[in-house]
Design a protein around this motif. Structure first.
Motif, PDB file in Angstrom:
ATOM      1  N   PRO A  16      80.732 -25.382  40.655  1.00 36.73           N
ATOM      2  CA  PRO A  16      80.340 -25.994  39.396  1.00 36.73           C
ATOM      3  C   PRO A  16      80.486 -25.005  38.246  1.00 36.73           C
ATOM      4  CG  PRO A  16      78.412 -25.293  40.585  1.00 36.73           C
ATOM      5  CD  PRO A  16      79.599 -25.074  41.499  1.00 36.73           C
ATOM      6  N   CYS A  17      80.816 -23.771  38.545  1.00 34.52           N
ATOM      7  CA  CYS A  17      80.887 -22.732  37.531  1.00 34.52           C
ATOM      8  C   CYS A  17      82.093 -22.882  36.619  1.00 34.52           C
ATOM      9  CB  CYS A  17      80.927 -21.351  38.196  1.00 34.52           C
ATOM     10  SG  CYS A  17      79.510 -21.029  39.245  1.00 34.52           S
ATOM     11  N   VAL A  18      83.161 -23.500  37.062  1.00 36.84           N
ATOM     12  CA  VAL A  18      84.347 -23.677  36.230  1.00 36.84           C
ATOM     13  C   VAL A  18      84.932 -25.060  36.445  1.00 36.84           C
ATOM     14  CG1 VAL A  18      84.950 -21.235  36.205  1.00 36.84           C
ATOM     15  CG2 VAL A  18      85.932 -22.686  37.909  1.00 36.84           C
ATOM     16  N   PRO A  19      85.656 -25.564  35.469  1.00 35.31           N
ATOM     17  CA  PRO A  19      86.289 -26.872  35.623  1.00 35.31           C
ATOM     18  C   PRO A  19      87.306 -26.857  36.757  1.00 35.31           C
ATOM     19  CG  PRO A  19      86.350 -26.138  33.329  1.00 35.31           C
ATOM     20  CD  PRO A  19      85.854 -24.994  34.153  1.00 35.31           C
ATOM     21  N   PRO A  20      87.482 -27.980  37.462  1.00 33.23           N
ATOM     22  CA  PRO A  20      88.403 -28.044  38.590  1.00 33.23           C
ATOM     23  C   PRO A  20      89.828 -27.650  38.235  1.00 33.23           C
ATOM     24  CG  PRO A  20      87.071 -30.034  38.483  1.00 33.23           C
ATOM     25  CD  PRO A  20      86.767 -29.229  37.263  1.00 33.23           C
ATOM     26  N   GLY A  21      90.277 -27.884  37.014  1.00 34.35           N
ATOM     27  CA  GLY A  21      91.646 -27.564  36.616  1.00 34.35           C
ATOM     28  C   GLY A  21      91.975 -26.085  36.659  1.00 34.35           C
ATOM     29  N   LEU A  22      90.977 -25.223  36.649  1.00 30.61           N
ATOM     30  CA  LEU A  22      91.237 -23.785  36.652  1.00 30.61           C
ATOM     31  C   LEU A  22      91.719 -23.284  37.997  1.00 30.61           C
ATOM     32  CD1 LEU A  22      88.365 -22.244  34.535  1.00 30.61           C
ATOM     33  CD2 LEU A  22      90.707 -22.727  33.885  1.00 30.61           C
ATOM     34  N   VAL A  23      91.368 -23.962  39.073  1.00 27.43           N
ATOM     35  CA  VAL A  23      91.750 -23.493  40.400  1.00 27.43           C
ATOM     36  C   VAL A  23      93.268 -23.416  40.512  1.00 27.43           C
ATOM     37  CG1 VAL A  23      91.654 -23.988  42.873  1.00 27.43           C
ATOM     38  CG2 VAL A  23      89.634 -24.286  41.456  1.00 27.43           C
ATOM     39  N   LYS A  32      82.872 -19.411  46.575  1.00 22.33           N
ATOM     40  CA  LYS A  32      81.724 -19.607  47.468  1.00 22.33           C
ATOM     41  C   LYS A  32      80.470 -20.006  46.688  1.00 22.33           C
ATOM     42  CE  LYS A  32      79.447 -15.414  48.481  1.00 22.33           C
ATOM     43  NZ  LYS A  32      78.910 -14.754  49.599  1.00 22.33           N
ATOM     44  N   LYS A  33      80.687 -20.341  45.422  1.00 21.97           N
ATOM     45  CA  LYS A  33      79.638 -20.871  44.550  1.00 21.97           C
ATOM     46  C   LYS A  33      78.536 -19.847  44.248  1.00 21.97           C
ATOM     47  CE  LYS A  33      80.586 -25.563  46.122  1.00 21.97           C
ATOM     48  NZ  LYS A  33      81.804 -25.251  46.831  1.00 21.97           N
ATOM     49  N   ASP A  34      78.914 -18.576  44.209  1.00 16.38           N
ATOM     50  CA  ASP A  34      78.001 -17.497  43.854  1.00 16.38           C
ATOM     51  C   ASP A  34      78.298 -17.114  42.406  1.00 16.38           C
ATOM     52  OD1 ASP A  34      76.663 -15.106  43.402  1.00 16.38           O
ATOM     53  OD2 ASP A  34      77.226 -14.211  45.325  1.00 16.38           O
ATOM     54  N   CYS A  35      77.679 -17.845  41.476  1.00 20.76           N
ATOM     55  CA  CYS A  35      77.948 -17.628  40.059  1.00 20.76           C
ATOM     56  C   CYS A  35      77.564 -16.222  39.602  1.00 20.76           C
ATOM     57  CB  CYS A  35      77.225 -18.670  39.219  1.00 20.76           C
ATOM     58  SG  CYS A  35      77.795 -20.353  39.518  1.00 20.76           S
ATOM     59  N   SER A  64      83.625 -20.001  31.499  1.00 22.55           N
ATOM     60  CA  SER A  64      83.084 -21.184  32.171  1.00 22.55           C
ATOM     61  C   SER A  64      81.789 -20.860  32.898  1.00 22.55           C
ATOM     62  CB  SER A  64      84.103 -21.746  33.161  1.00 22.55           C
ATOM     63  OG  SER A  64      85.229 -22.223  32.474  1.00 22.55           O
ATOM     64  N   LEU A  65      81.728 -19.689  33.491  1.00 18.58           N
ATOM     65  CA  LEU A  65      80.505 -19.268  34.166  1.00 18.58           C
ATOM     66  C   LEU A  65      79.354 -19.150  33.176  1.00 18.58           C
ATOM     67  CD1 LEU A  65      82.166 -16.617  36.452  1.00 18.58           C
ATOM     68  CD2 LEU A  65      80.898 -18.597  37.279  1.00 18.58           C
ATOM     69  N   TYR A  66      79.627 -18.564  32.021  1.00 18.32           N
ATOM     70  CA  TYR A  66      78.581 -18.435  31.007  1.00 18.32           C
ATOM     71  C   TYR A  66      78.162 -19.807  30.472  1.00 18.32           C
ATOM     72  CZ  TYR A  66      78.764 -13.352  30.907  1.00 18.32           C
ATOM     73  OH  TYR A  66      78.683 -12.027  31.241  1.00 18.32           O
ATOM     74  N   ILE A  67      79.111 -20.716  30.325  1.00 14.11           N
ATOM     75  CA  ILE A  67      78.761 -22.074  29.894  1.00 14.11           C
ATOM     76  C   ILE A  67      77.860 -22.722  30.936  1.00 14.11           C
ATOM     77  CG2 ILE A  67      79.680 -24.399  29.506  1.00 14.11           C
ATOM     78  CD1 ILE A  67      82.144 -23.001  28.195  1.00 14.11           C
ATOM     79  N   ALA A  68      78.217 -22.581  32.206  1.00 10.71           N
ATOM     80  CA  ALA A  68      77.436 -23.188  33.289  1.00 10.71           C
ATOM     81  C   ALA A  68      76.016 -22.631  33.356  1.00 10.71           C
ATOM     82  CB  ALA A  68      78.136 -22.975  34.631  1.00 10.71           C
ATOM     83  N   THR A  69      75.861 -21.379  32.953  1.00 10.93           N
ATOM     84  CA  THR A  69      74.532 -20.772  32.992  1.00 10.93           C
ATOM     85  C   THR A  69      73.767 -20.960  31.680  1.00 10.93           C
ATOM     86  OG1 THR A  69      75.369 -18.600  32.300  1.00 10.93           O
ATOM     87  CG2 THR A  69      75.241 -19.036  34.675  1.00 10.93           C
ATOM     88  N   GLY A  70      74.400 -21.628  30.715  1.00  8.31           N
ATOM     89  CA  GLY A  70      73.731 -21.911  29.455  1.00  8.31           C
ATOM     90  C   GLY A  70      73.801 -20.807  28.423  1.00  8.31           C
ATOM     91  N   LYS A 101      71.182 -21.454  40.093  1.00 10.07           N
ATOM     92  CA  LYS A 101      71.019 -22.176  41.351  1.00 10.07           C
ATOM     93  C   LYS A 101      71.113 -23.682  41.132  1.00 10.07           C
ATOM     94  CE  LYS A 101      68.449 -18.583  43.672  1.00 10.07           C
ATOM     95  NZ  LYS A 101      67.207 -18.147  44.248  1.00 10.07           N
ATOM     96  N   LYS A 102      70.587 -24.154  39.999  1.00 10.92           N
ATOM     97  CA  LYS A 102      70.668 -25.579  39.695  1.00 10.92           C
ATOM     98  C   LYS A 102      72.126 -25.994  39.540  1.00 10.92           C
ATOM     99  CE  LYS A 102      69.271 -29.114  36.439  1.00 10.92           C
ATOM    100  NZ  LYS A 102      69.077 -29.377  35.056  1.00 10.92           N
ATOM    101  N   ALA A 103      72.907 -25.186  38.820  1.00 11.55           N
ATOM    102  CA  ALA A 103      74.327 -25.509  38.631  1.00 11.55           C
ATOM    103  C   ALA A 103      75.055 -25.537  39.960  1.00 11.55           C
ATOM    104  CB  ALA A 103      74.977 -24.487  37.696  1.00 11.55           C
TER     105      ALA A 103
END
Length: 190
Positions: free
Chosen positions: A41-48, A118-121, A150-156, A27-29
């Motif tokens: 915030p789950c992945v870098p913008p370049g991936l889109v 939709k930012k649901d990591c 990237s999702l796993y990185i964002a979640t630590g 939720k913080k991410a």
């Protein structure tokens, strides 16, 4: 694992505090998203920009019940319009109606990416994991694995991120996603 966490919380209300505590980094991410972009915030913008398109699909006669392919087309249109909840429901309905269709892996990929958008990591992790498990040789799996890392990185969770990156490099060594994975690997190897 994430589905199990959510189911456990629903069945055991007294443990919902522990579940909320485990979900706090996610939720913080999500809350730290740059308000000037529509990118999670789950992945870098370049991936889109690396997302594949699905081929144009024809619609059925308006007098008949919509075919699973028509449901898929409608879901993809919702996805493109930013109507991610509707898109997810449509992709899931199309997969359920026709689980052996040639486009089922595409529907799973776009389900995962709709959760990401939709930012649901949590939903995105579960959907990308499902894609990796059910469709390990699909063309979209390389980008799906990169997004999953990237999702796993964002979640630590650097251990899972590293594992996913190594799998990506091993399975798709010449892909542009593997090149990005090699660059990202030192970040999670510490």
């Amino acid at each position: 694992q994430l589905d199990g966490l959510q189911q456990h919380a629903a069945l055991n209300p007294r443990s919902s505090g522990a579940v909320a505590q485990k979900q706090a980094p996610l939720k913080k991410a999500v809350n730290e998203t740059d308000s000037n972009t529509d990118v999670s915030p789950c992945v870098p913008p370049g991936l889109v920009g690396l997302e594949p398109d699905i081929p144009s699909l024809s619609s059925a006669d308006a007098t008949t019940e919509p075919s699973p392919r028509d449901v898929l087309t409608a879901a993809y249109q919702d996805y493109q319009a930013g109507e991610y909840d509707s898109a997810i429901k449509g992709f899931e309905a199309a997969r359920q109606r026709h689980p052996d269709a040639s486009w089922v892996a595409d529907a799973q990929y776009f389900t995962a990416t709709a959760y990401f958008r939709k930012k649901d990591c949590i939903g995105a992790i579960a959907a990308y994991e499902k894609m990796a498990a059910q469709f390990p040789h699909h063309a979209n799996n390389a980008i799906g694995l990169l997004k999953l890392s990237s999702l796993y990185i964002a979640t630590g969770d650097k251990d899972k991120a590293r594992s996913v990156l190594l799998r990506l490099i091993d399975n798709y060594p010449k892909s542009k996603e593997a090149k990005l994975a090699r660059k990202r690997l030192p970040e999670v190897s510490q």
